[in-house]
Design a protein around this motif. Structure first.
Motif, PDB file in Angstrom:
ATOM      1  N   THR A   5      -0.467  13.721   0.172  1.00  0.00           N
ATOM      2  CA  THR A   5      -0.235  13.365  -1.218  1.00  0.00           C
ATOM      3  C   THR A   5      -1.085  14.246  -2.130  1.00  0.00           C
ATOM      4  O   THR A   5      -2.283  14.011  -2.277  1.00  0.00           O
ATOM      5  CB  THR A   5      -0.566  11.881  -1.461  1.00  0.00           C
ATOM      6  OG1 THR A   5       0.210  11.080  -0.566  1.00  0.00           O
ATOM      7  CG2 THR A   5      -0.261  11.478  -2.895  1.00  0.00           C
ATOM      8  N   THR A   7      -2.259  15.371  -5.819  1.00  0.00           N
ATOM      9  CA  THR A   7      -2.279  14.739  -7.130  1.00  0.00           C
ATOM     10  C   THR A   7      -3.242  15.470  -8.055  1.00  0.00           C
ATOM     11  O   THR A   7      -4.220  16.057  -7.592  1.00  0.00           O
ATOM     12  CB  THR A   7      -2.656  13.244  -7.043  1.00  0.00           C
ATOM     13  OG1 THR A   7      -2.579  12.658  -8.337  1.00  0.00           O
ATOM     14  CG2 THR A   7      -4.045  13.054  -6.475  1.00  0.00           C
ATOM     15  N   ARG A   8      -2.959  15.419  -9.319  1.00  0.00           N
ATOM     16  CA  ARG A   8      -3.869  16.010 -10.296  1.00  0.00           C
ATOM     17  C   ARG A   8      -5.031  15.073 -10.595  1.00  0.00           C
ATOM     18  O   ARG A   8      -6.125  15.504 -10.842  1.00  0.00           O
ATOM     19  CB  ARG A   8      -3.124  16.330 -11.585  1.00  0.00           C
ATOM     20  CG  ARG A   8      -2.223  17.520 -11.445  1.00  0.00           C
ATOM     21  CD  ARG A   8      -1.685  17.972 -12.798  1.00  0.00           C
ATOM     22  NE  ARG A   8      -0.903  19.169 -12.616  1.00  0.00           N
ATOM     23  CZ  ARG A   8       0.393  19.193 -12.369  1.00  0.00           C
ATOM     24  NH1 ARG A   8       1.063  18.065 -12.277  1.00  0.00           N
ATOM     25  NH2 ARG A   8       1.030  20.327 -12.216  1.00  0.00           N
ATOM     26  N   ILE A  11      -3.367   8.303  -8.035  1.00  0.00           N
ATOM     27  CA  ILE A  11      -2.193   7.889  -7.278  1.00  0.00           C
ATOM     28  C   ILE A  11      -1.810   6.510  -7.797  1.00  0.00           C
ATOM     29  O   ILE A  11      -2.649   5.606  -7.851  1.00  0.00           O
ATOM     30  CB  ILE A  11      -2.487   7.858  -5.771  1.00  0.00           C
ATOM     31  CG1 ILE A  11      -2.892   9.254  -5.303  1.00  0.00           C
ATOM     32  CG2 ILE A  11      -1.277   7.351  -4.997  1.00  0.00           C
ATOM     33  CD1 ILE A  11      -3.430   9.309  -3.897  1.00  0.00           C
ATOM     34  N   VAL A  35      -6.922  15.986  -4.440  1.00  0.00           N
ATOM     35  CA  VAL A  35      -7.013  15.867  -5.889  1.00  0.00           C
ATOM     36  C   VAL A  35      -7.471  17.201  -6.464  1.00  0.00           C
ATOM     37  O   VAL A  35      -8.436  17.797  -5.980  1.00  0.00           O
ATOM     38  CB  VAL A  35      -8.017  14.761  -6.288  1.00  0.00           C
ATOM     39  CG1 VAL A  35      -8.123  14.656  -7.802  1.00  0.00           C
ATOM     40  CG2 VAL A  35      -7.606  13.429  -5.677  1.00  0.00           C
ATOM     41  N   ILE A  39      -1.370  21.727  -8.335  1.00  0.00           N
ATOM     42  CA  ILE A  39      -0.638  21.083  -7.236  1.00  0.00           C
ATOM     43  C   ILE A  39      -0.378  22.072  -6.106  1.00  0.00           C
ATOM     44  O   ILE A  39      -0.456  21.714  -4.933  1.00  0.00           O
ATOM     45  CB  ILE A  39       0.685  20.474  -7.750  1.00  0.00           C
ATOM     46  CG1 ILE A  39       0.387  19.300  -8.692  1.00  0.00           C
ATOM     47  CG2 ILE A  39       1.584  20.035  -6.615  1.00  0.00           C
ATOM     48  CD1 ILE A  39      -0.329  18.126  -8.073  1.00  0.00           C
ATOM     49  N   ASP A  62       4.602  12.432  -3.113  1.00  0.00           N
ATOM     50  CA  ASP A  62       3.925  12.686  -4.375  1.00  0.00           C
ATOM     51  C   ASP A  62       3.275  11.402  -4.882  1.00  0.00           C
ATOM     52  O   ASP A  62       3.651  10.295  -4.478  1.00  0.00           O
ATOM     53  CB  ASP A  62       4.903  13.257  -5.404  1.00  0.00           C
ATOM     54  CG  ASP A  62       5.163  14.744  -5.186  1.00  0.00           C
ATOM     55  OD1 ASP A  62       4.551  15.340  -4.276  1.00  0.00           O
ATOM     56  OD2 ASP A  62       5.990  15.306  -5.929  1.00  0.00           O
ATOM     57  N   SER A  63       2.317  11.560  -5.772  1.00  0.00           N
ATOM     58  CA  SER A  63       1.470  10.451  -6.212  1.00  0.00           C
ATOM     59  C   SER A  63       2.162   9.475  -7.150  1.00  0.00           C
ATOM     60  O   SER A  63       1.555   8.499  -7.588  1.00  0.00           O
ATOM     61  CB  SER A  63       0.210  11.003  -6.886  1.00  0.00           C
ATOM     62  OG  SER A  63       0.569  11.764  -8.032  1.00  0.00           O
ATOM     63  N   ASP A  64       3.436   9.698  -7.424  1.00  0.00           N
ATOM     64  CA  ASP A  64       4.174   8.840  -8.355  1.00  0.00           C
ATOM     65  C   ASP A  64       5.543   8.447  -7.796  1.00  0.00           C
ATOM     66  O   ASP A  64       6.525   8.383  -8.511  1.00  0.00           O
ATOM     67  CB  ASP A  64       4.327   9.539  -9.708  1.00  0.00           C
ATOM     68  CG  ASP A  64       5.004  10.907  -9.593  1.00  0.00           C
ATOM     69  OD1 ASP A  64       5.308  11.361  -8.456  1.00  0.00           O
ATOM     70  OD2 ASP A  64       5.241  11.531 -10.644  1.00  0.00           O
TER      71      ASP A  64
END
Length: 189
Positions: A5, A7-8, A11, A35, A39, A62-64
């Motif tokens: 995963t 992520t910027r 999550i 993180v 990305i 992905d984190s979303d």
């Protein structure tokens, strides 16, 4: 299997719930978050970790994203080098999977798998052999002169993988159960 995963910053809680459910239903998998601002760098770091782990696959989440607890098992059963869900984008275009210049519609039942040119990595499974065969610059984001925009790191990967002879597939059945989470403004007016 490495569940990865990038992520910027954070999550989403619904994604964490989906990840927990997935890990309960497939306890042999390991989860790795990364993180950072870029990305493409996060994805590269995660593949390097998966290679060190000796993973057979990288399962991108992905984190979303929200997905069913058996998503990994279903994509493993598809037994493709690269296979994933046709995730809705956060635009009015709706989907991320492309075949040529057209978007692919996963809303209608009937076809389970379809070969495509590009797939977003929201919920995507890639065999580790794909990464081993390609140069380590897996996730570049070059400028596309004809479109006047940067190519996304996942689309770049798809092009490089196809050029190396790999095929990319979308699982339409899973696609109908995956959700891309986002912000929405609620009002009484």
């Amino acid at each position: 299997i490495a569940i990865c995963t990038p992520t910027r910053d954070a999550i989403l809680a619904v994604t964490v719930r989906s990840l927990i459910d997935q890990l309960r239903s497939y306890p042999d998998a390991s989860w790795f978050p990364a993180v950072g601002t870029y990305i493409n760098n996060n994805r590269t770091l995660l593949v390097q970790q998966a290679l060190k782990l000796g993973a057979s696959h990288v399962f991108w989440i992905d984190s979303d994203m929200s997905f069913p607890p058996d998503a990994l098992q279903r994509l493993l059963a598809d037994d493709k080098d690269i296979v994933g869900a046709n995730c809705a984008s956060r635009t009015y275009q709706g989907v991320t999977v492309r075949l040529g210049d057209a978007y692919v519609d996963s809303r209608n039942p009937g076809q389970k798998l379809q070969e495509v040119d590009k797939i977003g990595f929201g919920v995507t499974l890639v065999k580790i052999e794909v990464f081993k065969k390609l140069a380590e610059r897996w996730f570049e984001m070059p400028w596309a002169m004809d479109e006047k925009k940067y190519v996304g790191e996942d689309n770049y990967f798809c092009k490089v993988a196809q050029d190396a002879g790999f095929h990319i597939w979308v699982d339409h059945e899973l696609s109908r159960e995956v959700k891309h989470l986002g912000l929405f403004e609620y009002t009484v007016g």
